[in-house]
Design an enzyme around this catalytic site. Structure first.
Site, PDB file in Angstrom:
ATOM      1  N   MET A   1      -4.643  -7.152   6.386  1.00 53.50           N
ATOM      2  CA  MET A   1      -4.887  -5.846   6.879  1.00 53.50           C
ATOM      3  C   MET A   1      -6.243  -5.862   7.655  1.00 53.50           C
ATOM      4  SD  MET A   1      -2.335  -3.881   5.805  1.00 53.50           S
ATOM      5  CE  MET A   1      -2.936  -2.157   5.463  1.00 53.50           C
TER       6      MET A   1
ATOM      7  N   ARG B   1       4.389   1.317  -1.226  1.00 55.82           N
ATOM      8  CA  ARG B   1       5.520   1.565  -2.361  1.00 55.82           C
ATOM      9  C   ARG B   1       5.038   0.516  -3.385  1.00 55.82           C
ATOM     10  NH1 ARG B   1       9.541   1.531   0.393  1.00 55.82           N
ATOM     11  NH2 ARG B   1       8.615   1.520   2.572  1.00 55.82           N
TER      12      ARG B   1
ATOM     13  N   CYS C   1       0.801  -1.143   0.118  1.00 54.32           N
ATOM     14  CA  CYS C   1      -0.044  -0.027   0.127  1.00 54.32           C
ATOM     15  C   CYS C   1       0.792   1.337   0.050  1.00 54.32           C
ATOM     16  CB  CYS C   1      -0.826  -0.021   1.040  1.00 54.32           C
ATOM     17  SG  CYS C   1      -0.244   0.015   2.792  1.00 54.32           S
TER      18      CYS C   1
ATOM     19  N   GLY D   1       6.009  -4.252  11.528  1.00 57.94           N
ATOM     20  CA  GLY D   1       6.565  -5.401  11.156  1.00 57.94           C
ATOM     21  C   GLY D   1       5.991  -6.024   9.966  1.00 57.94           C
TER      22      GLY D   1
END
Length: 539
Positions: free
Chosen positions: A283, A140, A138, A203
């Site tokens: 996510m 790069r 999200c 992380g």
């Protein structure tokens, strides 16, 4: 087809209007007797302007042999190939991230994980790209490649990115960053360690780097250098998290999204806010985890299937988690005060024309429904922000939350840099030592050809009077002699880290053996790769 058309067709050769500048360097690579002829007239070497004639011929006078001729176009091909096959291959990264590029462009360049193998194959189909890997998150989208030519590799990858995304190359060049060799290695290790993340020390990126390695397994373009680089990045990331406290209490994008919602809602209403989470992937699960940590005890989760939601429910048995299908998403949104979106959808799920039909949110939060969209591509249409009944935040808006915790981690990041630099040195030594592998193979093959030839001569002289055991003894003798003779040179080409030889000394040994035995390893390997790619593209 005239010579000009041929030159244009072959995009790896110099353009016609640049030919005169290459003319002198082309002659320099041939014997001094070389002469250009045009319609039977000799052209002086100092001539700077001439017209390339399709019938032009290049004549080389060689002592003891008849003159051979090549067309001027063939000369140009030879010269061009010679120019870039002498250039050693480079590892480079061409990328965009949250620092260089807004989310509206990042989402166009985003590549889903399922498409990474296909993207690697396409990239390695380019003339000057030998290996490749994709890291798309999200925050790069970075392409790591081994390029046979730096300049041409960057140009080809940039054009590929533009074609794939629809973003013009001029726009890409404004936002992209380029890093080469050791700088590219260090960048990936910093990424894997969480030092280049929106949230310093987070992380999740280490897990995403592992996915790159897993998805690359069995893909031919995910070669030795690139796969080794990513595997070493995982090692560096683990060391940083084990040997420093940079990830202690750190927040991820998902936790920052929850904190942002807490900041934007009235303090008294957060605990009672009606929450909807769209997406139950990695996510989404993290969003739920951090909502629970902030005291949320009831939420609705919309997902394509129920199995993931059921698994999440098992982890949070004290929390009421209600599953709803995608078809019920707008019904659920109508009853929600806060909507978190975190799916892999390529198209927006919440369009302005549909959101404006939803009833206002609870008066406790001012009647404006809060959308927190941490998906790339975005799940909420940007123009939804024009509505008085909605308020939208995306991943780029999380910087407000992150800034509060960033300063505390900077000192820890300095500690991590020392570890990263140690790992960069180790990897670069390993990568550079790979340059000796082709020399080792060619030297072994060279010695084996001599051994086999001399063995055949010996056997033919001895006839059929010797026994099988004698033949085997002679064969073993020849093999033993070759192995003992090669042992010293081979040991001086290997970089195992068990001796005191420096990498520079090993590479000097490689170049010396190439010269002594006429192996021409580096040039021939690169030339073969480039010519093979060119031939495939022309079929």
């Amino acid at each position: 087809m005239d010579a000009t058309e041929l030159l244009i067709k072959n995009n790896n050769l110099c353009r016609f209007n640049q030919f005169s500048s290459y003319y002198s360097s082309s002659l320099a690579s041939f014997p001094s007797q070389a002469r250009f002829f045009r319609n039977g007239m000799k052209i002086k070497r100092k001539t700077r302007s001439f017209t390339l004639n399709p019938k032009s011929q290049f004549v080389v006078d060689d002592i003891g042999s008849t003159s051979s001729s090549l067309s001027a176009l063939e000369l140009l091909k030879t010269s061009a190939a010679d120019r870039y096959t002498k250039e050693s291959s480079s590892v480079l990264v061409i990328g965009i991230n949250f620092r260089t590029t807004p989310v509206e462009i990042r989402e166009k360049l985003s590549i889903p994980e399922a498409q990474w193998p296909q993207a690697i194959s396409e990239l390695c189909g380019l003339h000057h790209i030998d290996e490749a890997a994709i890291l798309s998150t999200c925050n790069r989208m970075e392409i790591y490649v081994v390029a046979l030519s730096q300049h041409r590799g960057v140009k080809e990858v940039t054009e590929w990115m533009s074609k794939k995304s629809g973003v013009p190359t001029s726009e890409l060049c404004r936002h992209r960053f380029l890093l080469y060799n050791k700088d590219a290695t260090r960048h990936l290790f910093e990424v894997s360690s969480g030092l280049d993340s929106l949230v310093l020390g987070e992380g999740q990126i280490l897990s995403q780097v592992k996915h790159v390695v897993n998805s690359g397994q069995g893909v031919s373009g995910f070669g030795r250098k690139i796969s080794g680089m990513f595997k070493h990045a995982i090692t560096a990331g683990k060391r940083v998290r084990t040997e420093t406290s940079i990830s202690t209490g750190s927040v991820s994008v998902s936790s920052a999204a929850v904190e942002l919602a807490q900041m934007k809602l009235p303090q008294s209403s957060f605990a009672n806010a009606r929450v909807l989470v769209v997406g139950a992937g990695k996510m989404g699960k993290l969003v739920i985890k951090h909502l629970v940590a902030k005291g949320c005890t009831k939420m609705v989760v919309v997902n394509r299937t129920e199995d993931r939601v059921a698994a999440i429910r098992e982890d949070f048995k004290d929390v009421e988690i209600v599953y709803r299908s995608l078809s019920e998403m707008f019904t659920c949104a109508a009853d929600a005060d806060v909507v978190f979106t975190c799916t892999a959808s390529d198209a927006p799920l919440f369009l302005k024309k549909l959101v404006q039909t939803l009833p206002p949110a609870s008066s406790d939060i001012g009647g404006r429904r809060l959308f927190i969209d941490i998906s790339v591509p975005r799940n909420v249409e940007s123009c939804v922000s024009d509505l008085e009944t909605a308020c939208i935040y995306n991943v780029d808006d999380l910087k407000e939350v992150v800034a509060a915790t960033q300063e505390d981690r900077l000192q820890k990041a300095m500690e991590a840099q020392g570890i990263i630099w140690e790992e960069v040195i180790k990897f670069e030594a390993w990568k550079d030592s790979l340059e000796t592998v082709p020399t080792i193979k060619k030297l072994r093959a060279y010695a084996e050809r001599i051994r086999a030839s001399e063995l055949d001569k010996c056997m033919s002289k001895m006839g059929n009077e010797i026994s099988k055991s004698q033949k085997k003894a002679i064969y073993d003798l020849s093999t033993g002699i070759v192995n003992k003779l090669l042992h010293g040179p081979m040991e001086h080409l290997r970089c195992g880290g068990t001796d005191n030889r420096s990498l520079g000394e090993i590479l000097e040994n490689m170049h010396a053996l190439n010269r002594i035995f006429g192996l021409d390893t580096e040039t021939s390997v690169l030339e073969e790769k480039i010519r093979s790619k060119m031939e495939k593209s022309q079929k």
